[in-house]
Design an enzyme around this catalytic site. Sequence first.
Site, PDB file in Angstrom:
ATOM      1  NE  ARG A 140      30.070  58.456  41.260  1.00 36.37           N
ATOM      2  CZ  ARG A 140      30.138  59.747  41.617  1.00 36.37           C
ATOM      3  NH1 ARG A 140      30.945  60.113  42.601  1.00 36.37           N
ATOM      4  NH2 ARG A 140      29.400  60.638  40.994  1.00 36.37           N
ATOM      5  CB  CYS A 159      43.440  38.964  29.995  1.00 32.70           C
ATOM      6  SG  CYS A 159      44.945  38.559  29.094  1.00 32.70           S
ATOM      7  NE  ARG A 179      44.283  43.004  27.488  1.00 32.66           N
ATOM      8  CZ  ARG A 179      44.938  42.132  26.754  1.00 32.66           C
ATOM      9  NH1 ARG A 179      44.520  41.835  25.533  1.00 32.66           N
ATOM     10  NH2 ARG A 179      46.005  41.517  27.216  1.00 32.66           N
ATOM     11  CB  SER A 180      42.063  39.299  25.481  1.00 30.94           C
ATOM     12  OG  SER A 180      42.603  38.133  24.906  1.00 30.94           O
ATOM     13  CG  ASN A 181      38.073  34.805  28.884  1.00 32.66           C
ATOM     14  OD1 ASN A 181      37.166  34.011  28.980  1.00 32.66           O
ATOM     15  ND2 ASN A 181      38.940  34.992  29.862  1.00 32.66           N
ATOM     16  CG  ASN A 190      40.112  34.224  33.901  1.00 33.92           C
ATOM     17  OD1 ASN A 190      40.220  34.439  32.694  1.00 33.92           O
ATOM     18  ND2 ASN A 190      41.168  34.256  34.713  1.00 33.92           N
ATOM     19  CG  HIS A 220      40.840  34.350  21.983  1.00 31.52           C
ATOM     20  ND1 HIS A 220      40.778  35.556  22.655  1.00 31.52           N
ATOM     21  CD2 HIS A 220      41.919  33.689  22.483  1.00 31.52           C
ATOM     22  CE1 HIS A 220      41.773  35.630  23.513  1.00 31.52           C
ATOM     23  NE2 HIS A 220      42.474  34.510  23.439  1.00 31.52           N
ATOM     24  CE1 TYR A 222      46.328  32.197  21.075  1.00 28.38           C
ATOM     25  CE2 TYR A 222      45.183  31.694  23.128  1.00 28.38           C
ATOM     26  CZ  TYR A 222      45.967  32.548  22.354  1.00 28.38           C
ATOM     27  OH  TYR A 222      46.388  33.742  22.878  1.00 28.38           O
ATOM     28  CB  ALA A 276      49.270  31.108  22.674  1.00 26.87           C
TER      29      ALA A 276
END
Length: 277
Positions: A140, A159, A179-181, A190, A220, A222, A276
């Site tokens: 945990r 993110c 969740r998003s990179n 990161n 992703h 860009y 962005a």
Amino acid sequence: MSAADEIYKNLVQDILKHGIWDKEQAVRTVWADGTPAYTKSVICKQVSYDNTEVPILTTKRVPWKSAIHELLWFYVKRTSDCAYLDQNKVTIWKEWTNDSNNIGKAYGYQLGKPVMINGKMTNQVHHLIDQLKNNPASRRHVISLWDIDELDQMELYPCVWNNQWIVKQGRLYLIVNARSNDIGLGNPFNVFQYYVLQRMIAQITGYQLGTLTFNLNDAHIYERHMEPLQEQITKDSYPAPEFWINPEINDIDDFTIDDFKLIDYQHHPSMRLEIAI
């Protein structure tokens, strides 16, 4: 080729070759000129580092001190007030800073806010360290930056929103969930800073390093970053540098930027990629 450069090259190639466009959607992100910032993504990509060498790119310069400053702002200062970043000339959050010079109830705020756990008032960072030391077998050991009740009070949804720590046979493993990179700008930043965090926590808790793993739910690139990244991954890499952390520090709250050194960091020049927003 250094391990980090090889992993990054494979990740970029995978997205460019197999990625899915979002051009049929009304995307949130835009460029400074107001046009939509479309991306190509792969879904649920996992990358792992064995930590036998420092996971920092050499095919471009990664601003490593800025990465550590952001990390210290989150995990040591535990605030969303940008004064610390301003003092250290770190500008990476300027596009998301509000009129009060903070980013709302995001990131450091979530790490520093008082929480009652098992009848004790603490915060997520102190609780994590206490449990790693005193209850290592637990499954945990989780830090979450995603408080659904306070998302609307954040200037940017997190993110990298969650991380989990696992202790096995005296080694400290770290799993980071994003969740998003943004692979062009965010990912190299990161990866290095969570390696540094893992080194910090391992030193404080007395464990050896295990692996560092990233789960990238939407990895992703860009559209305007594709050509520069294609060029970057053709460059020859340098050997990975060494990383020194002050061995005298045994409390998370005592770390400062002077407690870290990146030694023999050879790299190609910096790359300017449009942000962005």
